[in-house]
Design a protein around this motif. Sequence first.
Motif, PDB file in Angstrom:
ATOM      1  N   ASN A 191      48.503  51.636 -17.776  1.00 46.89           N
ATOM      2  CA  ASN A 191      49.431  52.089 -18.824  1.00 46.89           C
ATOM      3  C   ASN A 191      48.706  52.775 -19.972  1.00 46.89           C
ATOM      4  OD1 ASN A 191      51.632  51.069 -17.443  1.00 46.89           O
ATOM      5  ND2 ASN A 191      51.574  49.089 -18.487  1.00 46.89           N
ATOM      6  N   ASP A 192      47.509  52.279 -20.313  1.00 44.89           N
ATOM      7  CA  ASP A 192      46.764  52.842 -21.437  1.00 44.89           C
ATOM      8  C   ASP A 192      46.116  54.186 -21.100  1.00 44.89           C
ATOM      9  OD1 ASP A 192      47.457  50.646 -22.916  1.00 44.89           O
ATOM     10  OD2 ASP A 192      45.543  49.595 -22.636  1.00 44.89           O
ATOM     11  N   HIS A 193      45.815  54.409 -19.810  1.00 47.49           N
ATOM     12  CA  HIS A 193      45.090  55.628 -19.434  1.00 47.49           C
ATOM     13  C   HIS A 193      45.897  56.532 -18.506  1.00 47.49           C
ATOM     14  CE1 HIS A 193      41.923  52.783 -20.661  1.00 47.49           C
ATOM     15  NE2 HIS A 193      41.270  53.849 -21.069  1.00 47.49           N
ATOM     16  N   SER A 194      47.154  56.257 -18.367  1.00 49.12           N
ATOM     17  CA  SER A 194      47.983  57.076 -17.483  1.00 49.12           C
ATOM     18  C   SER A 194      48.178  58.476 -18.067  1.00 49.12           C
ATOM     19  CB  SER A 194      49.347  56.407 -17.280  1.00 49.12           C
ATOM     20  OG  SER A 194      50.151  57.166 -16.414  1.00 49.12           O
ATOM     21  N   ASN A 195      48.191  59.467 -17.202  1.00 54.22           N
ATOM     22  CA  ASN A 195      48.465  60.839 -17.625  1.00 54.22           C
ATOM     23  C   ASN A 195      49.166  61.584 -16.493  1.00 54.22           C
ATOM     24  OD1 ASN A 195      46.392  62.034 -15.818  1.00 54.22           O
ATOM     25  ND2 ASN A 195      44.948  61.022 -17.230  1.00 54.22           N
ATOM     26  N   VAL A 196      49.506  62.824 -16.763  1.00 58.81           N
ATOM     27  CA  VAL A 196      50.275  63.616 -15.793  1.00 58.81           C
ATOM     28  C   VAL A 196      49.514  63.780 -14.482  1.00 58.81           C
ATOM     29  CG1 VAL A 196      51.307  65.872 -15.358  1.00 58.81           C
ATOM     30  CG2 VAL A 196      51.479  64.842 -17.631  1.00 58.81           C
TER      31      VAL A 196
ATOM     32  N   PHE B  49      39.782  56.502   2.186  1.00 56.82           N
ATOM     33  CA  PHE B  49      41.202  56.865   2.309  1.00 56.82           C
ATOM     34  C   PHE B  49      42.129  55.699   1.965  1.00 56.82           C
ATOM     35  CE2 PHE B  49      39.031  60.009   4.992  1.00 56.82           C
ATOM     36  CZ  PHE B  49      39.553  61.181   4.449  1.00 56.82           C
ATOM     37  N   PRO B  50      41.958  54.503   2.567  1.00 55.26           N
ATOM     38  CA  PRO B  50      42.819  53.390   2.139  1.00 55.26           C
ATOM     39  C   PRO B  50      42.601  52.982   0.688  1.00 55.26           C
ATOM     40  CG  PRO B  50      41.156  52.628   3.699  1.00 55.26           C
ATOM     41  CD  PRO B  50      41.131  54.130   3.718  1.00 55.26           C
ATOM     42  N   ILE B  51      41.381  53.175   0.175  1.00 51.94           N
ATOM     43  CA  ILE B  51      41.144  52.891  -1.247  1.00 51.94           C
ATOM     44  C   ILE B  51      41.986  53.825  -2.110  1.00 51.94           C
ATOM     45  CG2 ILE B  51      39.436  53.039  -3.098  1.00 51.94           C
ATOM     46  CD1 ILE B  51      37.346  52.005  -1.139  1.00 51.94           C
ATOM     47  N   ALA B  52      42.019  55.109  -1.725  1.00 52.03           N
ATOM     48  CA  ALA B  52      42.828  56.086  -2.466  1.00 52.03           C
ATOM     49  C   ALA B  52      44.311  55.734  -2.391  1.00 52.03           C
ATOM     50  CB  ALA B  52      42.590  57.486  -1.913  1.00 52.03           C
ATOM     51  N   VAL B  53      44.759  55.286  -1.224  1.00 50.80           N
ATOM     52  CA  VAL B  53      46.163  54.905  -1.066  1.00 50.80           C
ATOM     53  C   VAL B  53      46.489  53.707  -1.953  1.00 50.80           C
ATOM     54  CG1 VAL B  53      47.882  53.995   0.549  1.00 50.80           C
ATOM     55  CG2 VAL B  53      46.360  55.840   1.260  1.00 50.80           C
ATOM     56  N   GLY B  54      45.595  52.699  -1.948  1.00 56.27           N
ATOM     57  CA  GLY B  54      45.815  51.524  -2.783  1.00 56.27           C
ATOM     58  C   GLY B  54      45.857  51.867  -4.258  1.00 56.27           C
ATOM     59  N   LEU B  55      44.947  52.737  -4.700  1.00 55.85           N
ATOM     60  CA  LEU B  55      44.926  53.173  -6.099  1.00 55.85           C
ATOM     61  C   LEU B  55      46.208  53.915  -6.451  1.00 55.85           C
ATOM     62  CD1 LEU B  55      43.467  53.612  -8.797  1.00 55.85           C
ATOM     63  CD2 LEU B  55      42.367  55.628  -7.798  1.00 55.85           C
ATOM     64  N   ALA B  56      46.652  54.768  -5.541  1.00 53.57           N
ATOM     65  CA  ALA B  56      47.879  55.535  -5.791  1.00 53.57           C
ATOM     66  C   ALA B  56      49.088  54.614  -5.945  1.00 53.57           C
ATOM     67  CB  ALA B  56      48.119  56.520  -4.640  1.00 53.57           C
ATOM     68  N   ARG B  57      49.159  53.575  -5.126  1.00 56.73           N
ATOM     69  CA  ARG B  57      50.302  52.659  -5.199  1.00 56.73           C
ATOM     70  C   ARG B  57      50.314  51.877  -6.514  1.00 56.73           C
ATOM     71  NH1 ARG B  57      54.184  54.121  -3.035  1.00 56.73           N
ATOM     72  NH2 ARG B  57      55.054  52.100  -2.458  1.00 56.73           N
ATOM     73  N   ILE B  58      49.123  51.623  -7.069  1.00 55.16           N
ATOM     74  CA  ILE B  58      49.051  50.978  -8.386  1.00 55.16           C
ATOM     75  C   ILE B  58      49.482  51.948  -9.468  1.00 55.16           C
ATOM     76  CG2 ILE B  58      47.477  50.000 -10.100  1.00 55.16           C
ATOM     77  CD1 ILE B  58      45.862  48.804  -7.824  1.00 55.16           C
ATOM     78  N   LEU B  59      49.044  53.205  -9.351  1.00 58.68           N
ATOM     79  CA  LEU B  59      49.345  54.210 -10.372  1.00 58.68           C
ATOM     80  C   LEU B  59      50.836  54.490 -10.494  1.00 58.68           C
ATOM     81  CD1 LEU B  59      46.450  56.771  -9.763  1.00 58.68           C
ATOM     82  CD2 LEU B  59      46.727  55.240 -11.721  1.00 58.68           C
ATOM     83  N   VAL B  60      51.564  54.408  -9.377  1.00 54.99           N
ATOM     84  CA  VAL B  60      53.006  54.683  -9.434  1.00 54.99           C
ATOM     85  C   VAL B  60      53.814  53.425  -9.748  1.00 54.99           C
ATOM     86  CG1 VAL B  60      52.837  56.640  -7.853  1.00 54.99           C
ATOM     87  CG2 VAL B  60      53.305  54.355  -6.929  1.00 54.99           C
ATOM     88  N   GLY B  61      53.125  52.319 -10.012  1.00 54.86           N
ATOM     89  CA  GLY B  61      53.802  51.086 -10.393  1.00 54.86           C
ATOM     90  C   GLY B  61      54.473  50.359  -9.246  1.00 54.86           C
ATOM     91  N   ALA B  62      54.063  50.662  -8.015  1.00 54.56           N
ATOM     92  CA  ALA B  62      54.699  50.040  -6.851  1.00 54.56           C
ATOM     93  C   ALA B  62      54.089  48.693  -6.503  1.00 54.56           C
ATOM     94  CB  ALA B  62      54.614  50.967  -5.646  1.00 54.56           C
TER      95      ALA B  62
END
Length: 217
Positions: free
Chosen positions: A49-54, A170-183
């Motif tokens: 939340n503190d470092h989120s950007n577009v 690749f799975p690390i990127a997927v896991g990070l992405a799922r955190i970034l979108v709040g899922a």
Amino acid sequence: MQRLSDVPNARSQPKRNRVWWRWLIFGIIAALLLIVSFHFDDFVIRLVNDHSNVHLKAFGRFVSHYGDWPEHAALGGVLWAMACLLHSRRWQRIALMMLIASAVAGLSTDAIRFATGRPRPSTHIVDGWYGPHTDYNHSSFPSGHTSASAGFFLVLAFVEWPVGALAVVFPIAVGLARILVGAHHFSDIVASFITGIFCAYLVQRYFSVRATRLRAR
């Protein structure tokens, strides 16, 4: 005197003992990592939340969209087709293992999150274990995207080490992405990796033992 070779399963017994010790060690390490990961959930949410950007949100949405099981299945199908064209029975087997491991990991994850009913971070529902649920809002633990991706790519890490270990990105990127979108929570992703590792190893081990038995005939 009876020879060692005449004793049934005399040589296989030490191997079985080693396998059980490996599973025990894996189980202990996995349990400890999962327990510790729960203590970082709030910290990771605040960090995002503190470092989120577009750009980070766009990355998260893009990887989330193309990092689900159907995309992995399509990639596995392409790999299998290429292996057939090149007449590589080994890579046909590897592609099949990747597909099966991804599917097993995804189905296992669906069963776990149906039973646990943990809310997703984006829902703002009080975190907890709400029991059997089928709705999207209560299907956070673990991450289906990450489990399927981990099961798929970690097969390569087992059969093509150390080159295959690079596929873990690749799975690390997927896991990070799922955190970034709040899922998902951070602990959801850790649980997903544990599930993916477990399924990838089981599938790889089954094919390895089966190939050994076929050669011995």
